[in-house]
Design a protein around this motif. Structure first.
Motif, PDB file in Angstrom:
ATOM      1  N   LEU A 107     -99.723 -28.491   4.143  1.00  0.00           N
ATOM      2  CA  LEU A 107    -100.455 -27.441   3.449  1.00  0.00           C
ATOM      3  C   LEU A 107     -99.715 -26.972   2.203  1.00  0.00           C
ATOM      4  O   LEU A 107     -98.483 -26.843   2.205  1.00  0.00           O
ATOM      5  N   PRO A 108    -100.449 -26.676   1.138  1.00  0.00           N
ATOM      6  CA  PRO A 108     -99.823 -26.106  -0.056  1.00  0.00           C
ATOM      7  C   PRO A 108     -99.386 -24.665   0.192  1.00  0.00           C
ATOM      8  O   PRO A 108     -99.798 -24.019   1.162  1.00  0.00           O
ATOM      9  N   ASP A 109     -98.577 -24.139  -0.718  1.00  0.00           N
ATOM     10  CA  ASP A 109     -98.017 -22.797  -0.542  1.00  0.00           C
ATOM     11  C   ASP A 109     -99.101 -21.733  -0.377  1.00  0.00           C
ATOM     12  O   ASP A 109     -98.951 -20.804   0.430  1.00  0.00           O
ATOM     13  N   ALA A 110    -100.179 -21.846  -1.138  1.00  0.00           N
ATOM     14  CA  ALA A 110    -101.240 -20.837  -1.058  1.00  0.00           C
ATOM     15  C   ALA A 110    -101.824 -20.764   0.347  1.00  0.00           C
ATOM     16  O   ALA A 110    -102.122 -19.675   0.857  1.00  0.00           O
ATOM     17  N   GLY A 305    -106.429 -32.715   1.911  1.00  0.00           N
ATOM     18  CA  GLY A 305    -105.128 -32.057   1.823  1.00  0.00           C
ATOM     19  C   GLY A 305    -105.041 -30.700   2.474  1.00  0.00           C
ATOM     20  O   GLY A 305    -104.168 -29.906   2.143  1.00  0.00           O
ATOM     21  N   GLY A 306    -105.943 -30.419   3.442  1.00  0.00           N
ATOM     22  CA  GLY A 306    -105.963 -29.116   4.082  1.00  0.00           C
ATOM     23  C   GLY A 306    -105.631 -29.180   5.558  1.00  0.00           C
ATOM     24  O   GLY A 306    -105.005 -30.128   6.031  1.00  0.00           O
ATOM     25  N   PRO A 307    -106.061 -28.180   6.325  1.00  0.00           N
ATOM     26  CA  PRO A 307    -105.787 -28.135   7.755  1.00  0.00           C
ATOM     27  C   PRO A 307    -106.718 -29.062   8.522  1.00  0.00           C
ATOM     28  O   PRO A 307    -107.745 -29.512   7.992  1.00  0.00           O
ATOM     29  N   GLU A 342    -109.664 -22.103   3.088  1.00  0.00           N
ATOM     30  CA  GLU A 342    -110.215 -21.453   1.892  1.00  0.00           C
ATOM     31  C   GLU A 342    -109.326 -21.628   0.659  1.00  0.00           C
ATOM     32  O   GLU A 342    -109.809 -22.053  -0.405  1.00  0.00           O
ATOM     33  N   PRO A 343    -108.018 -21.338   0.715  1.00  0.00           N
ATOM     34  CA  PRO A 343    -107.198 -21.531  -0.492  1.00  0.00           C
ATOM     35  C   PRO A 343    -107.054 -22.991  -0.902  1.00  0.00           C
ATOM     36  O   PRO A 343    -106.893 -23.280  -2.093  1.00  0.00           O
ATOM     37  N   VAL A 344    -107.105 -23.912   0.057  1.00  0.00           N
ATOM     38  CA  VAL A 344    -107.055 -25.330  -0.312  1.00  0.00           C
ATOM     39  C   VAL A 344    -108.299 -25.693  -1.118  1.00  0.00           C
ATOM     40  O   VAL A 344    -108.214 -26.350  -2.163  1.00  0.00           O
ATOM     41  N   LEU A 345    -109.459 -25.273  -0.648  1.00  0.00           N
ATOM     42  CA  LEU A 345    -110.694 -25.553  -1.386  1.00  0.00           C
ATOM     43  C   LEU A 345    -110.661 -24.896  -2.756  1.00  0.00           C
ATOM     44  O   LEU A 345    -111.111 -25.484  -3.751  1.00  0.00           O
ATOM     45  N   ALA A 346    -110.126 -23.688  -2.836  1.00  0.00           N
ATOM     46  CA  ALA A 346    -110.078 -22.972  -4.111  1.00  0.00           C
ATOM     47  C   ALA A 346    -109.243 -23.716  -5.151  1.00  0.00           C
ATOM     48  O   ALA A 346    -109.517 -23.621  -6.357  1.00  0.00           O
TER      49      ALA A 346
END
Length: 477
Positions: A107-110, A305-307, A342-346
Motif C-alpha cells: 500500500l502507498p503511504d496515503a 496496487g491497493g488492498p 479510497e486513497p489508492v483510487l484517488a
C-alpha cells in the motif's frame, strides 16, 4: 568447596527440581512476569518443569539446568518465540513484484495513513453525514470507481474470487453461462473457474477448443436456459501459436442480440494503460466496459496496487441485483479495506504522479541501472557475511510482474547471485543458506535456480537498504 553433585558428577533427581512458587518468586523471574504476565509465565514454567521431571526420571537431568537463572533464560527464549507475530514483514527478493504468497501489492503511504486512522477512530462506514441516516458502505468508493472506469455503478467484496462467485450466483443461478474452453483458468490454491461456477449454482457451457474459439461458437451455444456470455481474462498464462479468441465487443454484440448480459472476469485489472510507463499492454477496465461488457470484475491488490478486494463495475441495474443478493453481506469488506481502497483510487486522478506515489507502479518501473548500483553496494556486504564458502556476484536478472498478473512478462532487473564455492553437491548447502536468510530478524526471501541462490533487488527500495545491510553485519554461517 562444591560437592560432587554440584560439580555435575551425578544427575539431578526429581526432588532437586525447585517448586513452581519458589521459581516464580525468584528475582530472575520478575522481568518475565512484568513482560508476559503471571498467567502466561506460570503456564509456560509448569510445562517446562514437567519436561525437566521427565528428564530426571530418565537420569538425564543435570543440576546446572535447574537453577532459577537458567530456568529464567530458558523461559525467556520460549516466551519470546511464542510472542513473535506469525504475520511478519519480509524482504521480497524473489523477483516477483506482485507475489501472491507474500501479500501482493504494497500500500502507498496515503492508504497506510488512512488505515491507521480507521483503526483508531470511529468512522462513517454506514452513516450518511448529509442526511444523518444509515448509509451504504459502497458509497465510500463507488463514485471514484465510476469516475475512473466509466461504469454506471460499482460494488466491492473481499476478493476477486468472491466477486466472480457473487456475479455468477446473482445472474446465472440455475441457468447456463457460456465460456470459451480456453478461458477456463485455474489460479493459485487450485481455484478453478468451473468449480466456482458450480458453487455459484450456474451450469457451465464450454465453447470452442483450448486454443481456438470463434464468434459462431458463442452464437450457437445460446439457448432458452442461457443466462450470460462470459469472458475470463487469462492473466496467469498465455496461449500462443495457432490460437484465436473472441474480443469482448463481438461477444457483447451476440449477447445484446439475445437480450443477455456480457460479463468479464478481468482478474488483475488495471485502470490505466501501462505502456505509458514502458510496461506491457494490459486491457483496462474502462476499455473492457467501452468494448461492451455489462459487468467487469477485477482485483484490488494486483495491478491496481491497493488492498485485497474484489471490485464489480458495470450497468446500474445489474449491480443493483448483485448488491441485493444475500451473499453480498457475507462477502462484504470491512472499514480497513475501504479506508485503504479510497486513497489508492484517488491517486489515479493524477496519473502524472502515479509512478512516484503508487508503490506497486514505483517498483515495476524501477530503472535497471539504479537496481544494479544497489547490487554493487550490497555485494561486498553479503560476501563478508557469507565468508569464503560462498561466491557472491552481482548479476543481471529478470523480474516477474506477478504470479497471477502478467506472469509471462519480464522486466530487466539486477541482483545478487550466490554459488557454493566448497566441495560436493551444492543442493544441501543452498537449502541451508536459504533457511539462514529466512531465519533473519526480517526474513529474506529469494529464489533458487541453476544451483544458485538469487536475490532480485527490484523490490528492495533504497530507503530499506540500510536496515537490510545491518542484518548482514555479522557472519551468517
Amino acid at each position: 568447596m562444591a560437592s560432587s553433585r554440584q560439580r555435575g558428577a551425578a544427575p539431578a533427581t526429581a526432588a532437586d527440581i525447585p517448586s513452581l512458587d519458589r521459581v516464580l518468586n525468584a528475582a530472575s523471574f520478575q522481568p518475565l512476569l512484568r513482560a508476559y504476565g503471571r498467567s502466561q509465565v506460570t503456564g509456560a514454567l509448569r510445562a517446562h518443569l514437567e519436561g525437566l521431571r521427565a528428564q530426571a526420571l530418565d537420569g538425564a537431568l543435570a543440576l546446572e539446568a535447574i537453577g532459577c537463572d537458567v530456568l529464567a533464560q530458558a523461559l525467556e527464549g520460549q516466551m519470546a518465540a511464542a510472542a513473535r507475530p506469525r504475520l511478519r514483514p519480509v524482504y521480497n527478493l524473489t523477483g516477483t513484484v506482485l507475489h501472491t504468497n507474500l501479500g501482493r501489492a504494497l500500500l502507498p503511504d496515503a492508504a497506510v495513513q488512512a488505515v491507521a486512522q480507521a483503526l483508531t477512530s470511529p468512522a462513517n462506514l454506514e452513516f450518511d453525514l448529509q442526511t444523518g441516516g444509515r448509509g451504504d458502505r459502497d458509497d465510500l468508493v463507488e463514485g471514484l470507481l465510476c469516475e475512473l472506469t466509466g461504469a454506471e455503478a460499482a460494488t466491492v467484496v473481499n476478493n476477486n474470487a468472491a466477486a466472480v462467485l457473487l456475479m455468477l450466483n446473482t445472474l446465472g443461478n440455475r441457468r447456463e453461462v457460456v465460456v470459451s474452453r480456453g478461458e477456463l483458468v485455474e489460479i493459485g490454491g487450485a481455484f478453478r473457474i468451473p468449480d466456482i461456477m458450480q458453487r455459484a449454482g450456474a451450469r457451465l457451457v464450454e465453447v470452442g477448443t483450448t486454443n481456438r474459439t470463434h464468434a459462431a461458437d458463442y452464437e450457437n451455444a445460446v439457448g432458452p436456459r442461457t443466462a450470460m456470455l462470459m469472458k475470463v481474462h487469462c492473466s496467469n498464462y498465455a496461449v500462443t501459436g495457432f490460437s484465436k479468441s473472441v474480443e469482448i465487443a463481438d461477444v457483447a454484440a451476440i449477447a445484446r442480440r439475445h437480450g443477455l448480459p456480457a460479463t468479464v472476469d478481468l482478474g488483475s485489472g488495471t485502470l490505466l494503460d501501462l505502456t505509458r510507463w514502458g510496461l506491457p499492454r494490459e486491457a483496462t477496465v474502462r476499455d473492457t466496459l467501452q468494448g461492451g461488457a455489462d459487468v467487469v470484475t477485477f482485483s484490488g491488490d494486483k495491478l491496481l496496487g491497493g488492498p485485497q478486494a474484489g471490485l464489480l463495475v458495470g450497468r446500474a441495474d445489474l449491480i443493483r441485483q448483485i448488491k441485493r443478493n444475500p451473499l453480498k453481506r457475507a462477502l462484504r469488506v470491512g472499514k480497513l479495506t475501504l479506508a485503504a481502497l479510497e486513497p489508492v483510487l484517488a491517486l489515479y486522478r493524477a496519473p502524472e504522479f502515479l509512478a512516484d506515489r503508487l508503490t506497486t507502479l514505483r517498483l515495476l518501473t524501477r530503472a535497471q541501472g539504479a537496481i544494479r548500483s544497489q547490487a554493487l553496494r550490497l555485494q561486498p556486504v553479503l560476501q563478508r557475511a557469507l565468508g569464503t564458502a560462498w561466491q557472491v556476484k552481482d548479476a543481471p536478472l529478470f523480474s516477474q510482474i506477478g504470479s497471477g498478473a502478467l506472469p509471462v512478462d519480464l522486466l530487466p532487473s539486477h541482483g545478487l547471485a550466490m554459488r557454493y564455492a566448497g566441495k560436493g553437491r551444492p543442493g544441501r548447502h543452498l537449502a541451508g543458506l536459504e533457511a539462514l536468510l529466512r531465519g533473519l530478524p526480517r526474513p529474506v526471501i529469494g529464489r533458487i535456480a541453476d544451483d544458485t541462490l538469487l536475490l532480485d533487488l527490484r523490490c528492495l527500495e533504497e530507503g530499506d537498504e540500510p536496515a537490510f545491510a545491518a542484518q548482514l553485519a555479522e557472519p551468517l554461517a
